[in-house]
Design a protein around this motif. Sequence first.
Motif, PDB file in Angstrom:
ATOM      1  N   LEU A 181       0.807  -1.212   0.000  1.00  0.00           N
ATOM      2  CA  LEU A 181       0.000   0.000   0.000  1.00  0.00           C
ATOM      3  C   LEU A 181       0.844   1.267   0.000  1.00  0.00           C
ATOM      4  O   LEU A 181       0.440   2.289  -0.561  1.00  0.00           O
ATOM      5  N   LEU A 182       2.021   1.202   0.622  1.00  0.00           N
ATOM      6  CA  LEU A 182       2.791   2.414   0.901  1.00  0.00           C
ATOM      7  C   LEU A 182       4.090   2.502   0.105  1.00  0.00           C
ATOM      8  O   LEU A 182       4.903   3.394   0.361  1.00  0.00           O
ATOM      9  N   GLY A 228      -4.184   5.360   3.470  1.00  0.00           N
ATOM     10  CA  GLY A 228      -5.528   4.856   3.220  1.00  0.00           C
ATOM     11  C   GLY A 228      -6.385   5.805   2.408  1.00  0.00           C
ATOM     12  O   GLY A 228      -7.457   5.428   1.936  1.00  0.00           O
ATOM     13  N   HIS A 229      -5.921   7.047   2.256  1.00  0.00           N
ATOM     14  CA  HIS A 229      -6.640   8.058   1.480  1.00  0.00           C
ATOM     15  C   HIS A 229      -5.922   8.402   0.179  1.00  0.00           C
ATOM     16  O   HIS A 229      -6.564   8.707  -0.820  1.00  0.00           O
ATOM     17  N   TRP A 230      -4.603   8.388   0.214  1.00  0.00           N
ATOM     18  CA  TRP A 230      -3.766   8.770  -0.929  1.00  0.00           C
ATOM     19  C   TRP A 230      -2.809   7.639  -1.241  1.00  0.00           C
ATOM     20  O   TRP A 230      -2.382   6.907  -0.348  1.00  0.00           O
ATOM     21  N   GLU A 231      -2.423   7.559  -2.505  1.00  0.00           N
ATOM     22  CA  GLU A 231      -1.345   6.644  -2.870  1.00  0.00           C
ATOM     23  C   GLU A 231      -0.024   7.237  -2.365  1.00  0.00           C
ATOM     24  O   GLU A 231       0.309   8.382  -2.671  1.00  0.00           O
ATOM     25  N   ILE A 232       0.715   6.457  -1.599  1.00  0.00           N
ATOM     26  CA  ILE A 232       1.984   6.896  -1.006  1.00  0.00           C
ATOM     27  C   ILE A 232       3.089   6.031  -1.575  1.00  0.00           C
ATOM     28  O   ILE A 232       2.943   4.805  -1.678  1.00  0.00           O
ATOM     29  N   ASP A 233       4.196   6.656  -1.939  1.00  0.00           N
ATOM     30  CA  ASP A 233       5.298   5.951  -2.594  1.00  0.00           C
ATOM     31  C   ASP A 233       6.579   6.158  -1.790  1.00  0.00           C
ATOM     32  O   ASP A 233       7.346   7.081  -2.047  1.00  0.00           O
ATOM     33  N   PHE A 234       6.796   5.294  -0.813  1.00  0.00           N
ATOM     34  CA  PHE A 234       7.966   5.409   0.070  1.00  0.00           C
ATOM     35  C   PHE A 234       9.252   5.493  -0.738  1.00  0.00           C
ATOM     36  O   PHE A 234      10.062   6.407  -0.559  1.00  0.00           O
ATOM     37  N   ALA A 235       9.448   4.569  -1.648  1.00  0.00           N
ATOM     38  CA  ALA A 235      10.688   4.525  -2.422  1.00  0.00           C
ATOM     39  C   ALA A 235      10.762   5.674  -3.421  1.00  0.00           C
ATOM     40  O   ALA A 235      11.785   6.356  -3.529  1.00  0.00           O
ATOM     41  N   GLY A 236       9.688   5.908  -4.158  1.00  0.00           N
ATOM     42  CA  GLY A 236       9.691   6.936  -5.186  1.00  0.00           C
ATOM     43  C   GLY A 236       9.875   8.338  -4.642  1.00  0.00           C
ATOM     44  O   GLY A 236      10.436   9.209  -5.322  1.00  0.00           O
ATOM     45  N   TRP A 237       9.385   8.575  -3.428  1.00  0.00           N
ATOM     46  CA  TRP A 237       9.515   9.899  -2.827  1.00  0.00           C
ATOM     47  C   TRP A 237      10.819  10.054  -2.038  1.00  0.00           C
ATOM     48  O   TRP A 237      11.067  11.112  -1.469  1.00  0.00           O
ATOM     49  N   GLY A 238      11.620   9.008  -1.998  1.00  0.00           N
ATOM     50  CA  GLY A 238      12.893   9.097  -1.303  1.00  0.00           C
ATOM     51  C   GLY A 238      12.762   9.193   0.205  1.00  0.00           C
ATOM     52  O   GLY A 238      13.591   9.832   0.867  1.00  0.00           O
ATOM     53  N   LEU A 239      11.766   8.530   0.764  1.00  0.00           N
ATOM     54  CA  LEU A 239      11.557   8.610   2.208  1.00  0.00           C
ATOM     55  C   LEU A 239      12.572   7.770   2.968  1.00  0.00           C
ATOM     56  O   LEU A 239      12.999   6.704   2.503  1.00  0.00           O
ATOM     57  N   SER A 240      12.925   8.246   4.134  1.00  0.00           N
ATOM     58  CA  SER A 240      13.719   7.468   5.080  1.00  0.00           C
ATOM     59  C   SER A 240      12.836   6.863   6.170  1.00  0.00           C
ATOM     60  O   SER A 240      13.205   5.844   6.762  1.00  0.00           O
ATOM     61  N   ALA A 241      11.698   7.502   6.440  1.00  0.00           N
ATOM     62  CA  ALA A 241      10.773   7.001   7.455  1.00  0.00           C
ATOM     63  C   ALA A 241       9.365   7.455   7.127  1.00  0.00           C
ATOM     64  O   ALA A 241       9.161   8.547   6.575  1.00  0.00           O
ATOM     65  N   GLU A 289      -6.150  -5.782   4.112  1.00  0.00           N
ATOM     66  CA  GLU A 289      -6.643  -6.671   3.049  1.00  0.00           C
ATOM     67  C   GLU A 289      -7.905  -6.089   2.408  1.00  0.00           C
ATOM     68  O   GLU A 289      -8.082  -6.132   1.181  1.00  0.00           O
ATOM     69  N   TYR A 290      -8.769  -5.535   3.216  1.00  0.00           N
ATOM     70  CA  TYR A 290     -10.007  -4.910   2.734  1.00  0.00           C
ATOM     71  C   TYR A 290      -9.681  -3.719   1.823  1.00  0.00           C
ATOM     72  O   TYR A 290     -10.254  -3.564   0.740  1.00  0.00           O
ATOM     73  N   ILE A 291      -8.740  -2.879   2.249  1.00  0.00           N
ATOM     74  CA  ILE A 291      -8.358  -1.706   1.464  1.00  0.00           C
ATOM     75  C   ILE A 291      -7.716  -2.122   0.148  1.00  0.00           C
ATOM     76  O   ILE A 291      -7.993  -1.541  -0.912  1.00  0.00           O
ATOM     77  N   GLU A 292      -6.863  -3.138   0.196  1.00  0.00           N
ATOM     78  CA  GLU A 292      -6.235  -3.606  -1.042  1.00  0.00           C
ATOM     79  C   GLU A 292      -7.276  -4.092  -2.047  1.00  0.00           C
ATOM     80  O   GLU A 292      -7.120  -3.897  -3.257  1.00  0.00           O
ATOM     81  N   ALA A 293      -8.321  -4.728  -1.551  1.00  0.00           N
ATOM     82  CA  ALA A 293      -9.355  -5.243  -2.447  1.00  0.00           C
ATOM     83  C   ALA A 293     -10.115  -4.109  -3.127  1.00  0.00           C
ATOM     84  O   ALA A 293     -10.533  -4.239  -4.282  1.00  0.00           O
ATOM     85  N   ILE A 294     -10.297  -2.992  -2.429  1.00  0.00           N
ATOM     86  CA  ILE A 294     -11.004  -1.843  -3.014  1.00  0.00           C
ATOM     87  C   ILE A 294     -10.069  -1.028  -3.896  1.00  0.00           C
ATOM     88  O   ILE A 294     -10.416  -0.667  -5.021  1.00  0.00           O
ATOM     89  N   GLY A 295      -8.887  -0.722  -3.361  1.00  0.00           N
ATOM     90  CA  GLY A 295      -7.912   0.096  -4.080  1.00  0.00           C
ATOM     91  C   GLY A 295      -7.925   1.533  -3.601  1.00  0.00           C
ATOM     92  O   GLY A 295      -9.002   2.138  -3.447  1.00  0.00           O
ATOM     93  N   ILE A 296      -6.752   2.082  -3.335  1.00  0.00           N
ATOM     94  CA  ILE A 296      -6.651   3.458  -2.861  1.00  0.00           C
ATOM     95  C   ILE A 296      -7.279   4.455  -3.843  1.00  0.00           C
ATOM     96  O   ILE A 296      -7.960   5.395  -3.416  1.00  0.00           O
ATOM     97  N   PRO A 297      -7.095   4.315  -5.163  1.00  0.00           N
ATOM     98  CA  PRO A 297      -7.728   5.287  -6.073  1.00  0.00           C
ATOM     99  C   PRO A 297      -9.246   5.355  -5.915  1.00  0.00           C
ATOM    100  O   PRO A 297      -9.837   6.436  -5.991  1.00  0.00           O
ATOM    101  N   VAL A 298      -9.888   4.213  -5.668  1.00  0.00           N
ATOM    102  CA  VAL A 298     -11.341   4.206  -5.482  1.00  0.00           C
ATOM    103  C   VAL A 298     -11.707   4.899  -4.173  1.00  0.00           C
ATOM    104  O   VAL A 298     -12.651   5.702  -4.111  1.00  0.00           O
TER     105      VAL A 298
END
Length: 383
Positions: A59-60, A181-194, A265-274
């Motif tokens: 998810l993240l 749970g509200h927005w698509e978050i990209d830990f790796a793509g955004w260069g996050l450390s935490a 698991e419930y959130i993955e089934a729906i999808g963050i974009p939805v």
Amino acid sequence: MDTIYLDNAATSFPKPPAVAEAMLRYTRDVGASVNRGVYASAQGAEITTLALREGLGRLLGHSDPSHCILTSGNTMGLNMLLRGWLRPGDHCLVSSMEHNAVMRPLQDLAARGVRFDRIPCDGCGRLDPEDVRRMIRPETRLVLLAHGSNVGGGVQDAAAVGRICREYGVPFALDAAQTAGHWEIDFAGWGLSALSVPGHKGLMGPSGIGALLLSSDLAGKLTPIITGGTGSASDLEVQPAYMPDRFESGTPNLPGIYGFQAAVEYIEAIGIPVLRQHETALAARLLDRLRDIPGVRLAGPRETANRVGVISVDFQRVDNAEAASRLELEYGILTRCGLHCAPAAHRTLGTFPQGTVRFSPGWFTTPEEMDAAASAIAEIACG
């Protein structure tokens, strides 16, 4: 009178039915801990815990489940980061929109020689990423931002800030209390450390559990603030160096883990974009109505782009606490009134000290409920 729950920014409600079912199943049928047994039910608990770490990673945008630390919640995760990383003489950058889960630990650390500065935000609560570049010092050791505001709903440009932090070699961390749970978050793509997240808000899990996701580089240098039994390396009186045990001392919240895993698991089934599309439509419905209601002031952005569905209203002719009380007693609408544990954000938005009445829909909120809220606001705003 039926109630309309519009306090999802505090705690999402209702939860998906699978959350309570999973917690009951653990309590009734499993009962075992992790790292403390090799019998079947203990192994089942281990598998569920790993599934939670893996699901959060998907998810993240985080690829290493061993670096997904399970915490007692977002406040604990932020404290683990701040207190385990910053030392006297270090400098930290935060925004002027931070929650007290960041500001109180930072103020404690400031009394011990850690310095911090607040990146200014505009009247909608958003910062200019170039201000981050301007304010970084040689001794800056961390940039930590609330990704989305729990007061005004504005979302920061994490990708742009991440690029600047990478350029200067400064670790970048996000408090995603209002965006996970509200927005698509990209830990790796955004260069996050935490990245710290709570389980009980947009991720729709139970209270008392969260996660702190770490990069391998930061994890190797971060000092645990709590040590003790992990069920592993029990022959040693020093904390294990390997992940995630290094940061997970004590018996974990297994009912919470089971519930959290079911929620993910419930959130993955729906999808963050939805999920985001639903929330944006609800927010737009209320924001559009607020434009035509005299006697109220919106704290935060008016547009739906780059915001979450946190909508704060400052009643101009009625005390905000009175308005919140009337919303519940006369209309059955449940909101949160006050300063929302974020006085800095209210100062930035011009709503300190009176605070606001906050309306925050969730996945189970209907368009008709948002219309009812708008009508109630209009009636109360007349004074």
